[in-house]
Design a protein around this motif. Structure first.
Motif, short mmCIF file in Angstrom:
data_model
loop_
_atom_site.label_atom_id
_atom_site.label_comp_id
_atom_site.label_asym_id
_atom_site.label_seq_id
_atom_site.Cartn_x
_atom_site.Cartn_y
_atom_site.Cartn_z
N GLY A 229 0.81 -1.21 0.00
CA GLY A 229 0.00 0.00 0.00
C GLY A 229 0.84 1.26 0.00
N THR A 230 2.07 1.18 0.46
CA THR A 230 2.98 2.32 0.45
C THR A 230 3.18 2.85 -0.96
N TRP A 231 3.17 1.93 -1.92
CA TRP A 231 3.34 2.30 -3.33
C TRP A 231 2.03 2.23 -4.12
N ASP A 232 0.92 2.11 -3.40
CA ASP A 232 -0.39 2.05 -4.04
C ASP A 232 -0.49 0.86 -4.99
N ILE A 233 0.06 -0.27 -4.57
CA ILE A 233 0.06 -1.49 -5.38
C ILE A 233 -0.85 -2.52 -4.71
N PRO A 234 -1.73 -3.17 -5.47
CA PRO A 234 -2.60 -4.20 -4.90
C PRO A 234 -1.82 -5.45 -4.50
N THR A 235 -2.42 -6.27 -3.69
CA THR A 235 -1.78 -7.53 -3.30
C THR A 235 -2.01 -8.63 -4.33
N PHE A 236 -2.99 -8.44 -5.23
CA PHE A 236 -3.35 -9.46 -6.21
C PHE A 236 -3.61 -10.80 -5.49
N THR A 237 -3.13 -11.90 -6.06
CA THR A 237 -3.30 -13.20 -5.40
C THR A 237 -2.00 -13.67 -4.72
N MET A 238 -1.13 -12.74 -4.42
CA MET A 238 0.13 -13.10 -3.78
C MET A 238 -0.06 -13.84 -2.45
N PRO A 239 -1.02 -13.43 -1.60
CA PRO A 239 -1.21 -14.18 -0.35
C PRO A 239 -1.52 -15.65 -0.60
N PHE A 240 -2.41 -15.91 -1.54
CA PHE A 240 -2.72 -17.30 -1.90
C PHE A 240 -1.49 -18.02 -2.42
N CYS A 241 -0.73 -17.38 -3.31
CA CYS A 241 0.45 -18.01 -3.89
C CYS A 241 1.45 -18.42 -2.81
N ILE A 242 1.66 -17.54 -1.84
CA ILE A 242 2.59 -17.84 -0.75
C ILE A 242 2.10 -19.03 0.06
N MET A 243 0.83 -19.00 0.44
CA MET A 243 0.26 -20.08 1.25
C MET A 243 0.28 -21.40 0.52
N ALA A 244 -0.14 -21.40 -0.75
CA ALA A 244 -0.21 -22.64 -1.53
C ALA A 244 1.17 -23.17 -1.85
N SER A 245 2.13 -22.29 -2.10
CA SER A 245 3.50 -22.73 -2.39
C SER A 245 4.11 -23.42 -1.18
N VAL A 246 3.92 -22.84 -0.01
CA VAL A 246 4.42 -23.47 1.22
C VAL A 246 3.78 -24.85 1.39
N MET A 247 2.48 -24.93 1.13
CA MET A 247 1.78 -26.21 1.30
C MET A 247 2.31 -27.28 0.36
N THR A 248 2.45 -26.98 -0.92
CA THR A 248 2.87 -28.00 -1.88
C THR A 248 4.31 -28.44 -1.68
N VAL A 249 5.16 -27.52 -1.23
CA VAL A 249 6.56 -27.89 -0.98
C VAL A 249 6.69 -28.72 0.29
N ALA A 250 5.92 -28.36 1.32
CA ALA A 250 6.07 -29.01 2.63
C ALA A 250 5.26 -30.29 2.76
N ALA A 251 4.09 -30.35 2.18
CA ALA A 251 3.15 -31.45 2.43
C ALA A 251 3.71 -32.84 2.17
N PRO A 252 4.48 -33.07 1.09
CA PRO A 252 4.99 -34.43 0.85
C PRO A 252 5.87 -34.98 1.96
N ASN A 253 6.32 -34.12 2.86
CA ASN A 253 7.17 -34.56 3.97
C ASN A 253 6.36 -35.02 5.19
N PHE A 254 5.03 -34.93 5.10
CA PHE A 254 4.18 -35.29 6.23
C PHE A 254 3.23 -36.40 5.80
N SER A 255 3.46 -37.60 6.28
CA SER A 255 2.70 -38.76 5.82
C SER A 255 1.23 -38.72 6.22
N ARG A 256 0.89 -37.99 7.26
CA ARG A 256 -0.50 -37.95 7.71
C ARG A 256 -1.37 -37.01 6.88
#
Length: 321
Positions: free
Chosen positions: A128-155
């Protein structure tokens, strides 16, 4: 969609929108449309692909919207659906990659949808400091963490389908035929929600049209540009027909002509250029994420739009909305 341009620090007066309308707007805001009727179309499109996807799409918007209320986030943002759309995408990504019919997926999706509201607020404060929207960046961050980490958890990892990864050219070098082209044109709209079926994409396009014919026209322009660029570059036919090369271009075209920039001849050309850039970036991002199990999601849209929107103040021919 994709975040307000500036984030108020104090709650605004309550608006007369119901929670149900706000949830549906959250679903519709995935494609920039703050319209409850469009949200109904989108839920219908997800149901056409599978009833569980419709439920996860609704769940994501419900949790995101409710969390925003609990945090006391500005009511005008919540009412417009701007705290529900990232949750919709997060919940759907968990359903697609972790398997929709697992209790662990439901619980993780709820946790992810709560967390993504926090991520959205953090990014909105920074950008917001530069008047720029967040777009779907929050989703991308959350989903990227999930797909990278999830295969390491068998449950929690159940070997979900790899719908977001582009096929490698060495596997599929066949030329595009007419059926693949028109399938790809409509699938580009569905892949924004991870759905590769052309008929599902057609329903999404109908939902956009209900809210805005201009937005629908630009979505079609973005899809057509992506098909042309993919054909010109010799992209894998299977990936093109499933919409994997074009969904980011659809979002970029809509964002750069009518959503964040005033509609006009110059913004139209700017949107076409952005859509072409996003198509090329999609392949690059797929190659970047492949070694460690990540996925492109809407990162090409986010990065392309960030650059193109940030450049607008230095280009006198273009104006922000």
């Amino acid at each position: 969609m994709n975040g307000s341009l500036t984030e108020p620090r104090t709650p605004a007066p309550a608006q007369p929108a119901s929670f149900v309308q706000e949830v549906l707007r959250g679903v519709a805001q995935v494609d920039f449309m703050p319209h409850a009727v469009t949200g109904i179309f989108f839920i219908g499109a997800l149901a056409a692909a599978g009833w569980e996807f419709a439920l996860y799409g609704l769940l994501g918007s419900v949790v995101g919207t409710a969390t925003a209320y609990a945090f006391g986030i500005d009511r005008t943002l919540v009412s417009a659906g701007l705290r529900g759309f990232n949750g919709t995408l997060v919940a759907l990504s968990f359903a697609v990659f972790l398997g929709a019919r697992h209790l662990s997926t439901v619980l993780l999706a709820i946790g992810g949808c709560i967390t993504v509201v926090v991520i959205t607020s953090a990014l909105a404060t920074i950008l917001g400091t530069w008047d720029i929207p967040t777009f779907t960046m929050p989703f991308c961050i959350m989903a990227s963490v999930m797909t990278v980490a999830a295969p390491n958890f068998s449950r929690v990892w159940h070997g979900g389908p790899d719908l977001a990864a582009l096929p490698k050219p060495a596997v599929d070098t066949t030329a595009l035929d007419w059926e693949q082209l028109w399938h790809g044109f409509f699938a580009n709209f569905g892949q924004i929600f991870f759905m590769p079926q052309w008929y599902v994409g057609l329903v999404f396009l109908a939902g956009i049209t209900v809210a805005s014919r201009v937005a629908a026209a630009m979505a079609c322009v973005g899809s057509a540009v992506a098909l042309f660029v993919a054909w010109a570059m010799g992209s894998p036919a299977k990936g093109v027909s499933e919409g994997l090369m074009g969904y980011n271009s659809v979002l970029v075209a809509m964002a750069l002509c009518g959503v964040f920039l005033v509609t006009g001849g110059w913004s139209f050309g700017y949107a076409v250029l952005g859509a072409a850039a996003a198509t090329g970036l999609t392949t690059a991002m797929a190659a970047f994420f492949a070694p460690f199990g990540g996925h492109t999601f809407t990162w090409p849209f986010v990065l392309t739009s960030l650059v193109f929107v940030a450049a607008v103040p230095a280009i006198p021919r273009l104006r922000r909305t």
